[in-house]
Write a protein that holds these residues in place. Structure first.
Motif, PDB file in Angstrom:
ATOM      1  N   GLU A  59       4.889   0.023  -1.300  1.00 52.87           N
ATOM      2  CA  GLU A  59       4.106   0.179  -2.524  1.00 52.87           C
ATOM      3  C   GLU A  59       4.932  -0.175  -3.753  1.00 52.87           C
ATOM      4  OE1 GLU A  59       1.699   3.716  -4.929  1.00 52.87           O
ATOM      5  OE2 GLU A  59       3.154   4.212  -3.351  1.00 52.87           O
TER       6      GLU A  59
ATOM      7  N   ARG B 182      -4.563   6.742  -6.350  1.00 53.80           N
ATOM      8  CA  ARG B 182      -3.451   6.968  -5.418  1.00 53.80           C
ATOM      9  C   ARG B 182      -3.694   6.308  -4.069  1.00 53.80           C
ATOM     10  NH1 ARG B 182       0.250  10.706  -6.963  1.00 53.80           N
ATOM     11  NH2 ARG B 182      -0.238  11.976  -8.798  1.00 53.80           N
ATOM     12  N   LYS B 183      -4.939   6.009  -3.772  1.00 57.04           N
ATOM     13  CA  LYS B 183      -5.282   5.362  -2.514  1.00 57.04           C
ATOM     14  C   LYS B 183      -5.819   3.962  -2.818  1.00 57.04           C
ATOM     15  CE  LYS B 183      -6.329   9.644  -0.018  1.00 57.04           C
ATOM     16  NZ  LYS B 183      -7.352  10.369   0.779  1.00 57.04           N
TER      17      LYS B 183
ATOM     18  N   ARG C 277       0.841  -1.196   0.000  1.00 59.78           N
ATOM     19  CA  ARG C 277       0.000   0.000   0.000  1.00 59.78           C
ATOM     20  C   ARG C 277       0.874   1.241   0.000  1.00 59.78           C
ATOM     21  NH1 ARG C 277      -0.834   1.701   5.861  1.00 59.78           N
ATOM     22  NH2 ARG C 277       0.488   0.285   7.069  1.00 59.78           N
TER      23      ARG C 277
ATOM     24  N   GLU D 225       2.387   4.727   1.249  1.00 63.46           N
ATOM     25  CA  GLU D 225       2.718   5.171   2.602  1.00 63.46           C
ATOM     26  C   GLU D 225       1.619   6.076   3.136  1.00 63.46           C
ATOM     27  OE1 GLU D 225       6.413   7.350   5.009  1.00 63.46           O
ATOM     28  OE2 GLU D 225       6.485   7.059   2.829  1.00 63.46           O
ATOM     29  N   GLY D 226       1.159   5.772   4.341  1.00 55.86           N
ATOM     30  CA  GLY D 226       0.105   6.563   4.968  1.00 55.86           C
ATOM     31  C   GLY D 226      -1.301   6.090   4.668  1.00 55.86           C
ATOM     32  N   GLN D 227      -1.458   5.112   3.803  1.00 59.24           N
ATOM     33  CA  GLN D 227      -2.791   4.606   3.472  1.00 59.24           C
ATOM     34  C   GLN D 227      -3.357   3.811   4.648  1.00 59.24           C
ATOM     35  OE1 GLN D 227      -4.773   5.067   0.897  1.00 59.24           O
ATOM     36  NE2 GLN D 227      -6.350   3.646   1.578  1.00 59.24           N
ATOM     37  N   ASP D 228      -4.569   4.183   5.082  1.00 57.71           N
ATOM     38  CA  ASP D 228      -5.208   3.517   6.214  1.00 57.71           C
ATOM     39  C   ASP D 228      -5.577   2.091   5.826  1.00 57.71           C
ATOM     40  OD1 ASP D 228      -6.397   2.970   8.608  1.00 57.71           O
ATOM     41  OD2 ASP D 228      -8.263   4.031   8.166  1.00 57.71           O
TER      42      ASP D 228
END
Length: 359
Positions: A225, A236-237, A198, A200-203
Motif C-alpha cells: 500500500e 481504508r478499504k 492494496r 494489507e488484508g484487503q480481499d
C-alpha cells in the motif's frame, strides 16, 4: 555554424511520501518525504540535492501531488529563493499515489534523452496513455474525484462496488451486474501491464475475477500500500491500480504526441501558456499536431463529373477585378448583360399558366 542553444539536461524529484514501484529498475526519481517540524527541516535534503544539481548544470523537475501540496510548494519556493534560480520547475500532478509514483519514474527514465521543457510537459501527457484508478466499496469520503449525490448515497447500500478513475480522465461509476467493462473509459495500447497496490488484508478476489479479465493484461504486479493511498481515496478499504502499455515504443509515442514551442524568455520547449521554469507567458500553437507518417490522400480524379468544377461557374478574373461598368438601359427599362460576364447554366422557363402579369 548554428546559434541554437545546447539541449538542457534535468533530473526529476518527487516531493511526497510516495515510494517507487521499482518497475523501471534503477531509473527512479529522487524522493523527498519532507518530514520535519519546520520549513528548514522539511526542505534541507531537497535544498542539498538542488544545490548539487544546479552546480552541475542540471535543471530540476519537481513533481508533487496537487491534492497534498502545501509542504512541497513551500519547499520549492524556498529553493528558488535560496539559489536565486528559475531552473527549478514546480509541476503539480493530480493523480493517485501509485500512478504518480510510476509517472515520476517514467520521467526520470526519459530525462537524460529529452530537453527539460519536454520532461515537464510529459507530466501532463503520459497520464493520457494510462488507465489508473481504484476499486472501492464506498466513495462517500472521496474528495479528489468529483462524485454525484446519487453515488454518495449509493455508498451506503450493501454489496456496492465503484470504479473511480484518475487517468486518462476523472470519473466514477458504479459496477452493475458485476460487469465493470461499461465503466472503463479507455484502454492502453496492447500489450498491457498492470500494477496493483492494496492495504494489507484487503480481499482482492472480486477485483481479480471481474476487473482484471476485462483488461486482459499480460502481467500484473502486486505492491504494498502507498502511504498516501488512504488519504487520496478517502477510505481504508480500496484496491489501487494503474494499467499501461508494455509496447516498446509506448513512451516514444507519448513524446511524439507533444507539440512544443520555444519559450519566449528561456527558450525551453513549452506546452501551454506558462513556462514551468521561468513562468513567462507563451502563445500555444493553434490546431492539432500533424499525424506522423500519415498517408497523403491521392488527388481527385476527373473521370466523373463529381470532382470536376463546372465551367459555367468559373468567372473571368479580369471581370472580377475590373470596376462595374455602367450598363445602358434596354427599351423596357432593364439592363444589358455586362461585357465579359459568365454564361449562366441552362435555364428553362416555367410554362406560362396565365398567372404572371403582362408588361
Amino acid at each position: 555554424m548554428s546559434n541554437d542553444r545546447p539541449r538542457s539536461s534535468s533530473v526529476v524529484a518527487l516531493l511526497a511520501d510516495i515510494p517507487s514501484t521499482g518497475h523501471l529498475g534503477d531509473a527512479r526519481a529522487q524522493r523527498f518525504t519532507l518530514d520535519g517540524d519546520d520549513l528548514a527541516a522539511q526542505s534541507s535534503d531537497f535544498l542539498d540535492f538542488t544545490g548539487r544539481q544546479l552546480t552541475q548544470g542540471r535543471k530540476i523537475v519537481a513533481l508533487y501531488p496537487k491534492w497534498h501540496s502545501s509542504r512541497a510548494e513551500r519547499a520549492i519556493r524556498f529553493a528558488r529563493g535560496s539559489f536565486q534560480s528559475d531552473h527549478i520547475a514546480a509541476v503539480p500532478v493530480d493523480l493517485a499515489p501509485l500512478t504518480l509514483s510510476l509517472l515520476a519514474d517514467q520521467l526520470a527514465y526519459l530525462a537524460p534523452y529529452l530537453p527539460s521543457g519536454l520532461v515537464t510537459a510529459l507530466a501532463d501527457e503520459l497520464p493520457n496513455h494510462m488507465l489508473a484508478g481504484g476499486w472501492l466499496k464506498s466513495v462517500s469520503n472521496l474528495s479528489t474525484i468529483p462524485i454525484s449525490v446519487k453515488q454518495h448515497m449509493g455508498s451506503y447500500a450493501p454489496n456496492t462496488t465503484f470504479l473511480a478513475f484518475c487517468a486518462p480522465a476523472k470519473r466514477v461509476g458504479r459496477v452493475k451486474r458485476n460487469n465493470p467493462s461499461p465503466n472503463i473509459p479507455a484502454r492502453p495500447v496492447e500489450p498491457i501491464q498492470m500494477l496493483i497496490a492494496r492495504p494489507e488484508g484487503q480481499d482482492i478476489t472480486a477485483f481479480n475475477e471481474r476487473f482484471t479479465p476485462a483488461l486482459r493484461p499480460v502481467s500484473a504486479g502486486a505492491l504494498p500500500e502507498q502511504p498516501l493511498g488512504a488519504k487520496y481515496w478517502g477510505a481504508r478499504k480500496y484496491i489501487e491500480f494503474v494499467a499501461f502499455s508494455a509496447h516498446p515504443e509506448a513512451l516514444t509515442h507519448a513524446v511524439r504526441a507533444l507539440r512544443p514551442t520555444a519559450c519566449t524568455w528561456c527558450r525551453e520547449p513549452v506546452i501551454g501558456v506558462h513556462c514551468k521554469f521561468c513562468g513567462a507567458a507563451n502563445q500555444p500553437p493553434v490546431g492539432k499536431p500533424p499525424t506522423r507518417n500519415a498517408d497523403v490522400p491521392p488527388p481527385p480524379t476527373k473521370t466523373t463529373g463529381e470532382h470536376v468544377r463546372p465551367t459555367w461557374i468559373a468567372q473571368d478574373r479580369r471581370a472580377e477585378s475590373a470596376p462595374p461598368a455602367q450598363e445602358p438601359p434596354w427599351p423596357d427599362g432593364g439592363h444589358a448583360r455586362p461585357t465579359g460576364a459568365f454564361d449562366p447554366p441552362p435555364h428553362h422557363p416555367a410554362p406560362d399558366d396565365g398567372s404572371r402579369t403582362q408588361g
